[in-house]
Design a protein around this motif. Structure first.
Motif, PDB file in Angstrom:
ATOM      1  N   GLY A 327       9.577  -7.877  -5.360  1.00  0.00           N
ATOM      2  CA  GLY A 327      10.602  -6.890  -5.196  1.00  0.00           C
ATOM      3  C   GLY A 327      10.272  -5.318  -5.603  1.00  0.00           C
ATOM      4  O   GLY A 327      10.781  -4.390  -5.161  1.00  0.00           O
ATOM      5  N   SER A 328       8.738  -5.330  -5.836  1.00  0.00           N
ATOM      6  CA  SER A 328       8.419  -3.935  -6.354  1.00  0.00           C
ATOM      7  C   SER A 328       8.092  -3.222  -5.020  1.00  0.00           C
ATOM      8  O   SER A 328       8.127  -3.428  -3.874  1.00  0.00           O
ATOM      9  N   THR A 329       7.805  -1.594  -5.515  1.00  0.00           N
ATOM     10  CA  THR A 329       7.481  -0.902  -4.215  1.00  0.00           C
ATOM     11  C   THR A 329       6.144  -0.538  -4.399  1.00  0.00           C
ATOM     12  O   THR A 329       5.643  -0.430  -5.576  1.00  0.00           O
ATOM     13  N   VAL A 330       5.250  -0.583  -3.361  1.00  0.00           N
ATOM     14  CA  VAL A 330       3.951  -0.429  -3.481  1.00  0.00           C
ATOM     15  C   VAL A 330       3.396   0.738  -2.661  1.00  0.00           C
ATOM     16  O   VAL A 330       3.697   0.959  -1.257  1.00  0.00           O
ATOM     17  N   LEU A 331       2.653   1.712  -3.279  1.00  0.00           N
ATOM     18  CA  LEU A 331       1.944   2.694  -2.501  1.00  0.00           C
ATOM     19  C   LEU A 331       0.485   2.355  -2.524  1.00  0.00           C
ATOM     20  O   LEU A 331      -0.380   2.176  -3.348  1.00  0.00           O
ATOM     21  N   ASP A 332       0.212   1.942  -1.076  1.00  0.00           N
ATOM     22  CA  ASP A 332      -1.157   1.487  -0.898  1.00  0.00           C
ATOM     23  C   ASP A 332      -1.942   2.758  -0.446  1.00  0.00           C
ATOM     24  O   ASP A 332      -1.744   3.552   0.609  1.00  0.00           O
ATOM     25  N   ASP A 333      -3.125   3.382  -1.314  1.00  0.00           N
ATOM     26  CA  ASP A 333      -3.811   4.234  -1.117  1.00  0.00           C
ATOM     27  C   ASP A 333      -5.363   3.925  -1.268  1.00  0.00           C
ATOM     28  O   ASP A 333      -5.873   4.393  -1.928  1.00  0.00           O
ATOM     29  N   THR A 334      -5.692   2.737  -0.404  1.00  0.00           N
ATOM     30  CA  THR A 334      -6.823   2.185  -0.614  1.00  0.00           C
ATOM     31  C   THR A 334      -7.982   2.660   0.345  1.00  0.00           C
ATOM     32  O   THR A 334      -8.828   1.781   0.870  1.00  0.00           O
ATOM     33  N   TRP A 335      -7.881   3.797   1.035  1.00  0.00           N
ATOM     34  CA  TRP A 335      -8.728   4.329   1.963  1.00  0.00           C
ATOM     35  C   TRP A 335      -9.909   5.038   1.304  1.00  0.00           C
ATOM     36  O   TRP A 335     -10.970   4.811   1.704  1.00  0.00           O
ATOM     37  N   SER A 336      -9.868   5.663   0.268  1.00  0.00           N
ATOM     38  CA  SER A 336     -10.769   6.224  -0.558  1.00  0.00           C
ATOM     39  C   SER A 336     -10.403   6.788  -2.120  1.00  0.00           C
ATOM     40  O   SER A 336      -9.148   6.981  -2.236  1.00  0.00           O
ATOM     41  N   ILE A 337     -11.240   7.034  -2.772  1.00  0.00           N
ATOM     42  CA  ILE A 337     -10.924   7.569  -4.065  1.00  0.00           C
ATOM     43  C   ILE A 337     -11.840   8.613  -4.755  1.00  0.00           C
ATOM     44  O   ILE A 337     -13.150   8.572  -4.661  1.00  0.00           O
ATOM     45  N   LYS A 428       2.194 -10.707 -11.658  1.00  0.00           N
ATOM     46  CA  LYS A 428       3.465 -11.458 -11.300  1.00  0.00           C
ATOM     47  C   LYS A 428       4.183 -11.595 -12.630  1.00  0.00           C
ATOM     48  O   LYS A 428       5.591 -11.910 -12.420  1.00  0.00           O
ATOM     49  N   LYS A 429       3.716 -11.036 -13.756  1.00  0.00           N
ATOM     50  CA  LYS A 429       4.616 -11.338 -14.809  1.00  0.00           C
ATOM     51  C   LYS A 429       5.213 -10.023 -15.263  1.00  0.00           C
ATOM     52  O   LYS A 429       6.180  -9.982 -15.909  1.00  0.00           O
ATOM     53  N   ILE A 430       4.594  -8.910 -15.013  1.00  0.00           N
ATOM     54  CA  ILE A 430       5.187  -7.571 -15.404  1.00  0.00           C
ATOM     55  C   ILE A 430       5.881  -6.741 -14.226  1.00  0.00           C
ATOM     56  O   ILE A 430       6.380  -5.524 -14.630  1.00  0.00           O
ATOM     57  N   VAL A 431       5.883  -6.844 -13.067  1.00  0.00           N
ATOM     58  CA  VAL A 431       6.376  -6.170 -11.924  1.00  0.00           C
ATOM     59  C   VAL A 431       7.584  -6.911 -11.494  1.00  0.00           C
ATOM     60  O   VAL A 431       7.939  -7.898 -11.493  1.00  0.00           O
ATOM     61  N   ASP A 432       8.714  -5.915 -11.202  1.00  0.00           N
ATOM     62  CA  ASP A 432       9.882  -6.301 -10.525  1.00  0.00           C
ATOM     63  C   ASP A 432      10.372  -5.183  -9.601  1.00  0.00           C
ATOM     64  O   ASP A 432       9.859  -4.321  -9.270  1.00  0.00           O
ATOM     65  N   LYS A 433      11.687  -5.205  -9.189  1.00  0.00           N
ATOM     66  CA  LYS A 433      12.342  -4.367  -8.346  1.00  0.00           C
ATOM     67  C   LYS A 433      12.498  -2.953  -8.806  1.00  0.00           C
ATOM     68  O   LYS A 433      12.637  -2.013  -8.164  1.00  0.00           O
ATOM     69  N   ASN A 434      12.205  -2.834 -10.006  1.00  0.00           N
ATOM     70  CA  ASN A 434      12.345  -1.485 -10.935  1.00  0.00           C
ATOM     71  C   ASN A 434      10.943  -0.939 -10.978  1.00  0.00           C
ATOM     72  O   ASN A 434      10.545  -0.230 -11.831  1.00  0.00           O
ATOM     73  N   THR A 435       9.916  -1.571 -10.347  1.00  0.00           N
ATOM     74  CA  THR A 435       8.477  -1.079 -10.610  1.00  0.00           C
ATOM     75  C   THR A 435       7.957  -0.550  -9.224  1.00  0.00           C
ATOM     76  O   THR A 435       8.403  -1.013  -8.231  1.00  0.00           O
ATOM     77  N   ILE A 436       7.432   0.370  -9.685  1.00  0.00           N
ATOM     78  CA  ILE A 436       6.392   1.090  -8.456  1.00  0.00           C
ATOM     79  C   ILE A 436       4.871   1.277  -8.612  1.00  0.00           C
ATOM     80  O   ILE A 436       4.645   1.322  -9.819  1.00  0.00           O
ATOM     81  N   ILE A 437       4.028   0.547  -7.793  1.00  0.00           N
ATOM     82  CA  ILE A 437       2.733   0.330  -8.061  1.00  0.00           C
ATOM     83  C   ILE A 437       1.855   1.212  -7.131  1.00  0.00           C
ATOM     84  O   ILE A 437       2.128   1.041  -5.866  1.00  0.00           O
ATOM     85  N   LEU A 438       0.859   2.032  -7.585  1.00  0.00           N
ATOM     86  CA  LEU A 438       0.062   2.718  -6.866  1.00  0.00           C
ATOM     87  C   LEU A 438      -1.250   1.718  -6.919  1.00  0.00           C
ATOM     88  O   LEU A 438      -1.646   1.561  -7.898  1.00  0.00           O
ATOM     89  N   ILE A 439      -1.874   1.502  -5.666  1.00  0.00           N
ATOM     90  CA  ILE A 439      -3.058   0.841  -5.815  1.00  0.00           C
ATOM     91  C   ILE A 439      -3.971   1.567  -5.004  1.00  0.00           C
ATOM     92  O   ILE A 439      -3.962   1.961  -4.033  1.00  0.00           O
ATOM     93  N   LYS A 440      -5.294   1.999  -5.686  1.00  0.00           N
ATOM     94  CA  LYS A 440      -6.231   3.208  -5.188  1.00  0.00           C
ATOM     95  C   LYS A 440      -7.460   2.657  -5.100  1.00  0.00           C
ATOM     96  O   LYS A 440      -7.863   2.191  -6.523  1.00  0.00           O
ATOM     97  N   GLY A 441      -8.475   2.856  -4.173  1.00  0.00           N
ATOM     98  CA  GLY A 441      -9.871   2.510  -4.477  1.00  0.00           C
ATOM     99  C   GLY A 441     -10.213   2.883  -3.180  1.00  0.00           C
ATOM    100  O   GLY A 441      -9.856   3.706  -2.295  1.00  0.00           O
ATOM    101  N   ASP A 442     -11.782   2.541  -3.286  1.00  0.00           N
ATOM    102  CA  ASP A 442     -12.566   2.726  -1.694  1.00  0.00           C
ATOM    103  C   ASP A 442     -12.201   1.692  -0.813  1.00  0.00           C
ATOM    104  O   ASP A 442     -12.145   0.768  -1.022  1.00  0.00           O
ATOM    105  N   MET A 443     -12.322   2.135   0.440  1.00  0.00           N
ATOM    106  CA  MET A 443     -12.134   1.291   1.421  1.00  0.00           C
ATOM    107  C   MET A 443     -13.193   0.235   1.571  1.00  0.00           C
ATOM    108  O   MET A 443     -13.013  -0.870   2.152  1.00  0.00           O
TER     109      MET A 443
END
Length: 459
Positions: A327-337, A428-443
């Motif tokens: 139920g977390s929110t994900v910011l997918d920014d995996t185009w470039s870094i 799986k252990k540390i995120v829930d609906k009150n979590t926002i995740i930024l994932i960032k890297g190179d394509m």
């Protein structure tokens, strides 16, 4: 490409017709064998062709060469033009072709935001003009001829990315495109494996000023510190500044986050215009300002530009928002870094996730050469300054970011991994609906791309 006869082309550089017909029509161009993908291509080639079989599907073909043509190479549907100097003939052809079109050409460079700014310009202009442009983020030097030849008699404007991998890249692009408007979105620290120093990288980006003539327009980000270091002493064109500073020609005011985008006002010549641009972050505002300034130069009003920007579609994997794991929110920014885009992404994470636990998952910054340690340490300083609640890095070099952020005093849970499997188990252990995740890297980072796909809720 505007179709041209062999006779016309030979007159450009004085080539001798060895075989074939002067009436053959050319519709494509290439200077490498692998670039030949269509019939009626003119191929400027230095080396000899050993095997003709793989080319026969693209006949009729026009070959420009300085090599001696042997008898067995005299093949049907092959026109051969002999020249003394293949490089000289090629560049005469390029310069002549560009001279055939008196249209506005916009060139865009920058460490971050150049593809988005280019696409915004294309989107705005396409409302009532026929526009040619670089495809998505394909800005390779080897594609310059292809993009130049995409201009034809129907083209009313063109916008091209001019990337920097090494010094001289923008000068080379200028030989093809001869832009009337140049944009530098920002200058961070990137591609130092070839530029060697930050100063050389700034100078390489600053080549944009050198490829504009005295009637050209250079659009700069007023608040970008490295852009201020560009040597503009000999630049005779006009400079347009965009940003939030009162000295800017196009000023952003009242910047606010809105539904999946940014709402702000543009102040220009004492008038204010409301703007909405899809995509989160102040960096998106700067991209929009540069785009608005560029199209305004070629006759598009600010209200017209604003109306078109509302329907702009941001790039895939550039701060896209998804429902994610548990139920977390994900910011997918995996185009470039880069450090520049990392700072922008972390700022969005903070702005959007004010009431949530902020998790940043970061991969390695590439193309740094011997500067790898220093730039990753600078990334660590950015992470410490902006802050996160949980920092996770994937990869040996990415760990440098985490270690340096901790050394600088980062108050967060910090985890470093070499693969994405253990990261997923942790999440799986540390995120829930009150979590926002930024994932960032190179394509091109498979661990980052795979993890981003796993933590997004399947649609």
């Amino acid at each position: 490409m505007k179709p041209l006869t062999v006779s016309y082309i030979r007159n450009i550089f004085g080539g001798e017709l060895i075989q074939g017909s002067d009436d053959e029509v050319v519709s494509h161009g290439a200077y490498r064998l692998k670039q030949v993908k269509s019939q009626n291509t003119i191929l400027f080639l230095k080396e000899k062709i050993v095997n003709w079989d793989h080319l026969k599907a693209f006949f009729p073909l026009v070959l420009v060469t300085h090599n001696v043509i042997k008898h067995y190479e005299q093949i049907n549907n092959l026109t051969v033009i002999k020249v003394q100097n293949i490089d000289e003939a090629y560049w005469k052809f390029v310069h002549h072709y560009r001279s055939l079109f008196q249209i506005p050409v916009i060139a865009v460079t920058g460490t971050a935001g150049k593809s988005t700014t280019k696409e915004m310009i294309k989107h705005i202009l396409s409302g009532n003009k026929t526009v040619t442009a670089t495809t998505i983020t394909n800005n390779s030097r080897t594609a310059h001829l292809h993009y130049l030849l995409s201009i034809d008699d129907h083209t009313e404007a063109a916008v091209f990315e001019t990337a920097v991998g090494a010094p001289g890249d923008i000068l080379n692009a200028g030989e093809y495109f001869k832009p009337s408007i140049g944009i530098i979105t920002n200058i961070g620290a990137h591609h130092l494996n070839y530029c060697k120093t930050l100063e050389a990288y700034i100078s390489a980006k600053g080549e944009m000023a050198k490829i504009l003539d005295q009637s050209g327009v250079l659009i700069l980000n007023s608040e970008d510190e490295n852009s201020k270091k560009i040597d503009l002493i000999n630049f005779q064109g006009r400079i347009i500044k965009v940003g939030k500073d009162s000295s800017c020609h196009f000023k952003a005011r009242n910047i606010q986050y809105d539904n999946d985008g940014m709402q702000f006002n543009v102040k220009f010549k004492k008038k204010k215009y409301p703007i909405f641009v899809p995509g989160f972050g102040e960096h998106q505002v700067y991209n929009a300002l540069a785009a608005i300034a560029a199209v305004h130069e070629i006759g598009v009003t600010i209200p017209e530009a604003a109306n078109r920007l509302k329907t702009f579609k941001k790039f895939n994997k550039q701060l896209q928002v998804f429902e994610g794991l548990n139920g977390s929110t994900v910011l997918d920014d995996t185009w470039s870094i880069t450090t520049t885009s990392l700072e922008a992404a972390l700022q969005v994470l903070n702005d959007v996730g004010k009431t949530k636990k902020r998790v940043a998952i970061l991969g390695t910054i590439t193309d740094l050469g011997s500067w790898g340690n220093i730039i990753h340490e600078q990334a660590g300083e950015i992470i410490n300054r902006l802050g996160v609640d949980v920092l996770i890095t994937i990869g040996m070099h990415a760990q440098i970011m985490a270690d340096h952020a901790v050394k600088c005093g980062l108050n967060a849970e910090v985890y470093t991994f070499n693969n994405n499997i253990l990261v997923y188990d942790l999440l799986k252990k540390i995120v829930d609906k009150n979590t926002i995740i930024l994932i960032k890297g190179d394509m091109y980072s498979e661990p980052i791309i795979e993890l981003a796909a796993k933590i997004r809720k399947k649609e």
